[in-house]
Design an enzyme around this catalytic site. Structure first.
Site, PDB file in Angstrom:
ATOM      1  N   GLY A  10       7.897  -4.013  -4.283  1.00 55.32           N
ATOM      2  CA  GLY A  10       8.077  -4.975  -5.290  1.00 55.32           C
ATOM      3  C   GLY A  10       7.081  -4.570  -6.543  1.00 55.32           C
ATOM      4  O   GLY A  10       6.323  -3.736  -6.486  1.00 55.32           O
ATOM      5  N   GLY A  11       7.219  -5.098  -7.711  1.00 59.45           N
ATOM      6  CA  GLY A  11       6.360  -4.902  -8.790  1.00 59.45           C
ATOM      7  C   GLY A  11       5.272  -5.317  -8.766  1.00 59.45           C
ATOM      8  O   GLY A  11       4.529  -6.025  -7.746  1.00 59.45           O
ATOM      9  N   LYS A  16       2.924  -8.639  -2.584  1.00 63.50           N
ATOM     10  CA  LYS A  16       3.135  -7.890  -1.437  1.00 63.50           C
ATOM     11  C   LYS A  16       2.150  -7.752  -0.447  1.00 63.50           C
ATOM     12  O   LYS A  16       2.102  -7.971   0.514  1.00 63.50           O
ATOM     13  CB  LYS A  16       3.539  -6.353  -1.794  1.00 63.50           C
ATOM     14  CG  LYS A  16       4.835  -6.125  -2.642  1.00 63.50           C
ATOM     15  CD  LYS A  16       5.051  -4.959  -3.194  1.00 63.50           C
ATOM     16  CE  LYS A  16       3.959  -4.191  -4.000  1.00 63.50           C
ATOM     17  NZ  LYS A  16       3.496  -4.964  -5.185  1.00 63.50           N
ATOM     18  N   ASP A  37      -2.239   0.477  -3.749  1.00 64.14           N
ATOM     19  CA  ASP A  37      -3.446   0.523  -4.404  1.00 64.14           C
ATOM     20  C   ASP A  37      -4.643   1.113  -3.928  1.00 64.14           C
ATOM     21  O   ASP A  37      -5.317   1.368  -4.541  1.00 64.14           O
ATOM     22  CB  ASP A  37      -3.703  -1.269  -4.494  1.00 64.14           C
ATOM     23  CG  ASP A  37      -2.629  -1.837  -5.621  1.00 64.14           C
ATOM     24  OD1 ASP A  37      -2.049  -1.231  -6.205  1.00 64.14           O
ATOM     25  OD2 ASP A  37      -2.923  -3.217  -5.329  1.00 64.14           O
TER      26      ASP A  37
END
Length: 187
Positions: A10-11, A16, A37
């Site tokens: 997902g963006g 998420k 990340d």
């Protein structure tokens, strides 16, 4: 088959990471969670804001270079090796390359049972979360909200626009180990 990997795509600011944490809480077996990340944070400073690494444009665009792709491939292979060694894993990713990103994961996870999950969120809601977080380039969430899903095939989709992470995690957990993949801290 037993689900070994859950891939959440997902963006930015779509929810998420929160879903991944909730999945760890609601799934009966231990699951590791790995997010893109963490990979970005692990990069040396020389590859941040670099044509060879990753660059975040002032308008929220994200460009990745060849050195980033090499390190991302190693990270992906490492996650796949972790699963092959017996761990169950939730992957939290942003498919900047949309279908091409899914293809890279599909190759790395070949032979494993994967549940592919699209995490959607309305662009304006994700943008509001982005602003509240304060650690993202403004515009990233809106730019990615739909683009990361183009040409990507899912076993399941959830929408965090009005649904909490825990409810999304429960929806996903209900699919784990029940249906083979068609594509071979929590509130």
């Amino acid at each position: 088959m037993t689900t070994q990997v859950i891939v959440l795509n997902g963006g930015s600011s779509s929810g998420k990471t929160g879903i991944a944490r909730c999945l760890q809480a609601v799934l009966p077996q231990p699951w590791l969670a790995f997010g893109i990340d963490v990979l970005v944070d692990a990069l040396p400073a020389s590859l941040k804001a670099s044509d060879a690494g990753i660059d975040f444009a002032p308008d929220g665009g994200v460009d990745v270079g060849p050195r980033f792709r090499e390190l991302e491939a190693a990270w992906t292979a490492g996650i796949a090796a972790t699963v092959r060694a017996g761990a169950r894993v939730v992957v939290d990713d942003v498919f900047l390359g949309a279908a091409a990103s899914q293809d890279r994961w599909r190759k790395a996870l070949d032979g494993l049972d994967v549940l592919w999950v699209g995490v959607r969120c309305a662009a304006e809601v994700a943008a509001g979360r982005e602003t509240a977080r304060g650690d993202r380039v403004p515009g990233m969430a809106a730019a990615q909200a739909e683009a990361v899903h183009q040409g990507v095939f899912y076993d399941l989709e959830v929408d965090t626009t009005r649904t909490e992470s825990l409810a999304c995690a429960r929806t996903i957990a209900a699919r784990v180990d029940r249906e083979p993949s068609g594509l071979s801290g929590c509130r």
